[in-house]
Write an enzyme that holds these catalytic residues in place. Structure first.
Site, PDB file in Angstrom:
ATOM      1  N   GLU A  28       0.461  -1.081   0.454  1.00 18.00           N
ATOM      2  CA  GLU A  28       0.229  -0.010   0.074  1.00 18.00           C
ATOM      3  C   GLU A  28       0.784   1.595   0.126  1.00 18.00           C
ATOM      4  OE1 GLU A  28      -3.352   0.457   2.824  1.00 18.00           O
ATOM      5  OE2 GLU A  28      -1.887   1.802   3.504  1.00 18.00           O
TER       6      GLU A  28
ATOM      7  N   TYR B 212      -6.648   6.731   0.481  1.00 18.79           N
ATOM      8  CA  TYR B 212      -7.949   7.387  -0.054  1.00 18.79           C
ATOM      9  C   TYR B 212      -8.436   8.384   0.627  1.00 18.79           C
ATOM     10  CZ  TYR B 212     -11.763  10.215  -2.184  1.00 18.79           C
ATOM     11  OH  TYR B 212     -12.942  11.535  -3.520  1.00 18.79           O
TER      12      TYR B 212
ATOM     13  N   ALA C  19      -7.135   9.545   3.554  1.00 20.21           N
ATOM     14  CA  ALA C  19      -6.611   8.425   5.036  1.00 20.21           C
ATOM     15  C   ALA C  19      -5.106   9.884   5.502  1.00 20.21           C
ATOM     16  CB  ALA C  19      -6.153   7.226   5.397  1.00 20.21           C
TER      17      ALA C  19
ATOM     18  N   ASP D 208     -13.979   7.837   8.203  1.00 19.22           N
ATOM     19  CA  ASP D 208     -14.057   8.223   9.459  1.00 19.22           C
ATOM     20  C   ASP D 208     -14.483   9.477   9.235  1.00 19.22           C
ATOM     21  OD1 ASP D 208     -14.016   5.620  10.428  1.00 19.22           O
ATOM     22  OD2 ASP D 208     -11.383   5.875  10.148  1.00 19.22           O
TER      23      ASP D 208
HETATM   24  P1  FAD Z   1     -17.597  -0.402   7.436  1.00 16.58           P
HETATM   25  O1  FAD Z   1     -17.753  -1.299   6.390  1.00 16.58           O
HETATM   26  O2  FAD Z   1     -19.362   0.610   6.891  1.00 16.58           O
HETATM   27  O3  FAD Z   1     -17.644  -0.313   8.801  1.00 16.58           O
HETATM   28  C1  FAD Z   1     -18.268   0.254   9.401  1.00 16.58           C
HETATM   29  C2  FAD Z   1     -18.952  -0.142  11.130  1.00 16.58           C
HETATM   30  O4  FAD Z   1     -20.469  -0.030  10.546  1.00 16.58           O
HETATM   31  C3  FAD Z   1     -18.141  -1.158  11.518  1.00 16.58           C
HETATM   32  O5  FAD Z   1     -18.259  -1.222  13.052  1.00 16.58           O
HETATM   33  C4  FAD Z   1     -19.237  -1.999  10.866  1.00 16.58           C
HETATM   34  O6  FAD Z   1     -19.575  -3.287  11.511  1.00 16.58           O
HETATM   35  C5  FAD Z   1     -20.929  -1.281  11.164  1.00 16.58           C
HETATM   36  N1  FAD Z   1     -21.735  -1.874   9.926  1.00 16.58           N
HETATM   37  C6  FAD Z   1     -21.065  -1.923   8.195  1.00 16.58           C
HETATM   38  N2  FAD Z   1     -22.364  -2.195   7.900  1.00 16.58           N
HETATM   39  C7  FAD Z   1     -22.971  -2.315   8.186  1.00 16.58           C
HETATM   40  C8  FAD Z   1     -24.838  -2.487   7.823  1.00 16.58           C
HETATM   41  N3  FAD Z   1     -25.039  -2.037   7.254  1.00 16.58           N
HETATM   42  N4  FAD Z   1     -25.508  -1.858   9.110  1.00 16.58           N
HETATM   43  C9  FAD Z   1     -25.295  -1.019  10.364  1.00 16.58           C
HETATM   44  N5  FAD Z   1     -23.259  -1.485  11.387  1.00 16.58           N
HETATM   45  C10 FAD Z   1     -22.899  -1.944   9.705  1.00 16.58           C
HETATM   46  N6  FAD Z   1     -10.085   5.014   5.182  1.00 16.58           N
HETATM   47  C11 FAD Z   1      -9.295   5.727   5.002  1.00 16.58           C
HETATM   48  O7  FAD Z   1     -10.060   7.310   5.431  1.00 16.58           O
HETATM   49  N7  FAD Z   1      -8.565   5.657   3.668  1.00 16.58           N
HETATM   50  C12 FAD Z   1      -8.518   5.102   2.872  1.00 16.58           C
HETATM   51  O8  FAD Z   1      -7.415   5.012   2.402  1.00 16.58           O
HETATM   52  C13 FAD Z   1      -8.594   3.730   4.282  1.00 16.58           C
HETATM   53  N8  FAD Z   1      -8.091   2.364   3.639  1.00 16.58           N
HETATM   54  C14 FAD Z   1      -8.067   1.233   4.651  1.00 16.58           C
HETATM   55  C15 FAD Z   1      -7.853   0.459   4.547  1.00 16.58           C
HETATM   56  C16 FAD Z   1      -8.045  -1.131   5.018  1.00 16.58           C
HETATM   57  C17 FAD Z   1      -6.895  -2.359   4.812  1.00 16.58           C
HETATM   58  C18 FAD Z   1      -7.871  -1.205   6.036  1.00 16.58           C
HETATM   59  C19 FAD Z   1      -8.617  -1.896   6.870  1.00 16.58           C
HETATM   60  C20 FAD Z   1      -9.016   0.645   6.451  1.00 16.58           C
HETATM   61  C21 FAD Z   1      -9.407   1.474   6.019  1.00 16.58           C
HETATM   62  N9  FAD Z   1      -9.783   3.137   6.445  1.00 16.58           N
HETATM   63  C22 FAD Z   1      -9.315   3.991   5.372  1.00 16.58           C
HETATM   64  C23 FAD Z   1     -10.110   3.256   7.531  1.00 16.58           C
HETATM   65  C24 FAD Z   1     -11.596   2.653   7.791  1.00 16.58           C
HETATM   66  O9  FAD Z   1     -12.215   3.891   6.769  1.00 16.58           O
HETATM   67  C25 FAD Z   1     -12.194   2.722   8.209  1.00 16.58           C
HETATM   68  O10 FAD Z   1     -11.058   1.636   9.528  1.00 16.58           O
HETATM   69  C26 FAD Z   1     -13.607   2.947   8.920  1.00 16.58           C
HETATM   70  O11 FAD Z   1     -13.329   3.438  10.294  1.00 16.58           O
HETATM   71  C27 FAD Z   1     -14.055   1.798   8.307  1.00 16.58           C
HETATM   72  O12 FAD Z   1     -14.448   1.971   7.044  1.00 16.58           O
HETATM   73  P2  FAD Z   1     -15.102   0.702   6.807  1.00 16.58           P
HETATM   74  O13 FAD Z   1     -15.047   0.429   5.751  1.00 16.58           O
HETATM   75  O14 FAD Z   1     -14.757  -1.243   7.329  1.00 16.58           O
HETATM   76  O15 FAD Z   1     -16.423   0.648   6.403  1.00 16.58           O
END
Ligand code: FAD
Length: 285
Positions: free
Chosen positions: A17, A49, A51, A108
């Site tokens: 990454e 993106y 982050a 976030d």
């Molecule tokens: P989601 O999958 O939407 O989950 C977030 C929360 O909501 C979780 O607690 C989940 O259990 C809950 N949830 C999910 N779907 C539902 C639903 N349908 N109903 C109710 N609750 C639900 N951040 C950045 O800003 N830029 C990046 O480039 C970036 N890259 C990342 C790459 C990786 C591999 C990882 C692990 C994280 C990355 N992040 C990045 C951080 C990420 O944006 C945060 O961890 C964020 O808090 C959660 O993103 P997510 O896509 O997992 O969200």
């Protein structure tokens, strides 16, 4: 090339990454990093993106540069603060640059005034991207549970929604203890989640940075690794060597136990992924 081709094959892939620079003037510098990482033979590169305050506009330019270097690019895309038309605009730019792979994330709310945007969860963004065009879409997953989730089981059920929305692979939050990953895999399989899971491995080279990242992400350091971090905290070169050695050991163990795809959080340092790939040269043949 679509990453599903790489991730569903039995060949071992080690990817990494990178994150865009904080200001546009450093873009050329980022292009230099991409070229050096491409020379290490990495299988694909993802680009974050927005982050950590990095410039969102650069993700497309950097992903395009990765493709120009002959590697598949995985462009991260977050939905916080973005309405549907902004997401469509970015997707059209990705398409125009020949980028076929997107990691769909929620992101976030960090800066005061940030708004939620049109999509509440990453699963909604996954569905949008799949309906928009012919992209291979992945998502994030959390072997120790996402910090906001009420339980790991609930988080896994939410991850399942993401997969059912069209997510073809999952990249994990960084993990420092493989047992946590193995237990997580059992739990994913028990819930019927069978897409490729790519462990995220972070070679620790900067102690204050890792403490901050762990606090934010809810990731824990196992005692045997904490001892390493404490011992070499004031010796950056020794910490880098120890961090790479620890990450290499983790990767060997993961491969021995059946994982064939590993994603390395390189913090934009080509020498890290280069050394890891050199350490694993016989395993990668
Ligand atoms: P989601 O999958 O939407 O989950 C977030 C929360 O909501 C979780 O607690 C989940 O259990 C809950 N949830 C999910 N779907 C539902 C639903 N349908 N109903 C109710 N609750 C639900 N951040 C950045 O800003 N830029 C990046 O480039 C970036 N890259 C990342 C790459 C990786 C591999 C990882 C692990 C994280 C990355 N992040 C990045 C951080 C990420 O944006 C945060 O961890 C964020 O808090 C959660 O993103 P997510 O896509 O997992 O969200």
């Amino acid at each position: 090339m679509k990453l599903s081709n790489i991730l569903n094959s039995n060949d071992i892939s080690i990817s990494c990454e990178i994150f865009p620079p904080k200001s546009g003037s450093e873009l050329q510098n980022a292009f230099g990093i991409i070229s050096k990482i491409a020379d290490t033979g990495t299988d694909f590169m993802s680009v974050t993106y927005g982050a950590g305050g990095t410039s969102v506009g650069e993700t497309v330019a950097i992903a395009a540069e990765i493709e120009k270097n002959g590697l598949p690019a995985l462009a991260h895309l977050t939905c916080v603060g973005a309405d549907e038309s902004k997401i469509e605009d970015i997707l059209s730019k990705l398409q125009a640059s020949g980028i076929e792979n997107v990691l769909a994330l929620r992101g976030d709310l960090i800066t005061e005034g940030d708004t939620k945007g049109s999509f509440a969860h990453a699963s909604d963004l996954v569905a949008k991207i799949k309906s928009y065009g012919d992209f291979c879409v992945g998502g994030a997953c959390y072997p120790q549970g996402h910090p906001e989730a009420i339980s790991l089981d609930q988080d896994i059920l939410n991850t399942k929604i993401k997969v059912e929305s069209g997510c073809e692979f999952l990249v994990t939050q960084m993990v420092f203890e493989n047992e946590i990953l193995y237990n997580y895999m059992y739990r994913l399989m028990a819930k019927g989640i069978n897409v490729p899971v790519v462990p995220g491995i972070m070679p620790v080279t900067n102690v204050s940075q890792i403490k901050r990242i762990c606090e934010l992400s809810g990731t824990t350091l196992p005692p045997h690794f904490r001892a390493i971090v404490e011992k070499f905290a004031d010796k950056p070169e020794a910490m880098q060597q120890a961090g790479i050695a620890y990450a290499t050991g983790q990767i060997v163990d993961l491969i021995a136990n059946g994982f064939s795809n590993i994603h390395v959080y390189t913090m934009n340092k080509p020498e890290i992924i280069g050394t890891i790939r050199k350490n694993l040269s016989e395993l990668l043949k």
